[in-house]
Enzyme design. Structure first.
Site, mmCIF file in Angstrom:
data_model
loop_
_atom_site.group_PDB
_atom_site.id
_atom_site.type_symbol
_atom_site.label_atom_id
_atom_site.label_comp_id
_atom_site.label_asym_id
_atom_site.label_seq_id
_atom_site.Cartn_x
_atom_site.Cartn_y
_atom_site.Cartn_z
ATOM 1 C CE LYS A 51 -2.687 0.215 3.724
ATOM 2 N NZ LYS A 51 -1.258 -0.122 3.593
ATOM 3 C CD GLN A 95 1.525 -2.397 4.276
ATOM 4 O OE1 GLN A 95 0.593 -1.987 3.602
ATOM 5 N NE2 GLN A 95 1.920 -1.800 5.380
ATOM 6 C CG ASP A 118 2.081 3.783 -0.486
ATOM 7 O OD1 ASP A 118 1.325 4.149 0.427
ATOM 8 O OD2 ASP A 118 2.518 2.627 -0.610
HETATM 9 N N1 GUN Z 1 3.702 0.683 5.896
HETATM 10 C C1 GUN Z 1 3.319 1.519 6.868
HETATM 11 N N2 GUN Z 1 2.647 2.581 6.356
HETATM 12 C C2 GUN Z 1 2.619 2.395 5.023
HETATM 13 C C3 GUN Z 1 2.062 3.136 3.945
HETATM 14 O O1 GUN Z 1 1.465 4.212 4.092
HETATM 15 N N3 GUN Z 1 2.221 2.597 2.717
HETATM 16 C C4 GUN Z 1 2.882 1.435 2.513
HETATM 17 N N4 GUN Z 1 3.016 0.988 1.265
HETATM 18 N N5 GUN Z 1 3.415 0.730 3.473
HETATM 19 C C5 GUN Z 1 3.276 1.203 4.725
#
Ligand code: GUN
Length: 292
Positions: A51, A95, A118
């Site tokens: 990311k 995350q 998110d």
């Molecule tokens: N863990 C797996 N997919 C995601 C996501 O889209 N966002 C976040 N914050 N954590 C994740």
């Protein structure tokens, strides 16, 4: 059978982001994303790193915070509060999953909904249900919907079966597919681990979204001829013959399912790159919406 290419559609989304970022920069604003990782789960670290890299490639302002697994709830809330107050940050992502001692729901509620790229905050969950376009939709289901649209798959009136009921994928996916408009207007069934006779339901599906989290779960016998299958699974399975000792496989037994499909996404090369692209798109949207 059409192979739906995640990287190709992601490239298109990122090109749109790039255009918007150039325009925003010309107005003196650079969209900023903060990604917070607590602990050292290797899969999460890999996600966070990619990311951060994608942000930098696009010229977004990127802040990557890697906090020790021992970080307390109060310390994490403090970090979130600082990011909420930081005008250079338009999007915040913590995350998931965090270490066990962290109350994840409380952390999500502490994020400013206007920066919740998110789409996990209750305000944004409600906005999705209300079909309010100012809300943020979770990146993975948003990416799946975009794949369907770009592949020219008609969702209107189609029977879509979502397998999985998570807050990250299954639930928002179902809401997106049943919403009015392009990529929506579907008749949606949500199946999950307690569903009786899953095959009887999935065999009725024109579109299947597999978000189960179990390697090669969906078999040829579960799918009708001519169905469209979107595979959200990213499962690490042991593969001693590979350099890393593992490989990534989807929730779909691709080799046996693909020949029956009108269209299908591979793993890797399907949904994965879309998740990051939609995160960039959500960050640009958050930045635009923050302007007077
Ligand atoms: N863990 C797996 N997919 C995601 C996501 O889209 N966002 C976040 N914050 N954590 C994740």
């Amino acid at each position: 059978m059409t192979l739906i290419s995640g990287p190709q559609v992601a490239e298109k989304v990122l090109a749109e982001c790039q255009r918007d970022i150039t325009e925003l920069k010309a107005r003196g604003v650079t969209p900023g994303l903060a990604v917070v990782l607590v602990g050292d789960d290797p899969a999460s670290r890999a996600y966070v790193r990619s990311k951060d890299k994608k942000c930098r490639d696009l010229g977004l302002h990127s802040v990557k915070l890697e906090l020790p697994a021992t970080t307390s709830q109060a310390e994490l809330l403090e970090v979130v509060a600082k990011l909420n107050a930081d005008p250079a940050i338009h999007g915040i992502l913590v995350q998931s999953p965090p270490p066990k001692h962290i109350d994840e729901a409380a952390i999500v509620r502490a994020i400013d909904p206007a920066k919740d790229v998110d789409g996990f905050h209750p305000v944004n969950v409600a906005k999705l249900a209300l079909e309010d376009p100012t809300g943020f939709v979770p990146c993975t289901p948003l990416g799946c919907q975009r794949l369907l649209i770009e592949a020219g798959i008609e969702t209107k009136g189609a029977h879509a079966v979502v397998i999985g009921r998570s807050m990250i994928v299954g639930k928002p996916m179902a809401l997106l597919l049943m919403a009015k408009g392009p990529g929506g207007d579907a008749t949606v069934t949500v199946a999950h681990s307690r569903t009786r006779d899953l095959g009887a339901i999935t065999r009725q599906a024109d579109i299947i979204i597999a978000a189960i989290g179990r390697p090669h779960f969906l078999k040829a016998e579960h799918v009708k001829e001519g169905a469209v299958v979107i595979d959200v699974g990213i499962n690490r399975v042991e593969a001693p013959e590979t350099e890393k000792g593992y490989k990534l496989v989807g929730d779909v037994a691709f080799d046996e399912v693909a020949p029956k499909c009108r269209a299908i996404t591979p793993v890797p090369g399907g949904v994965g790159p879309m998740t990051i692209a939609m995160l960039m798109a959500n960050t640009v949207k958050a930045c635009k919406q923050s302007l007077p």
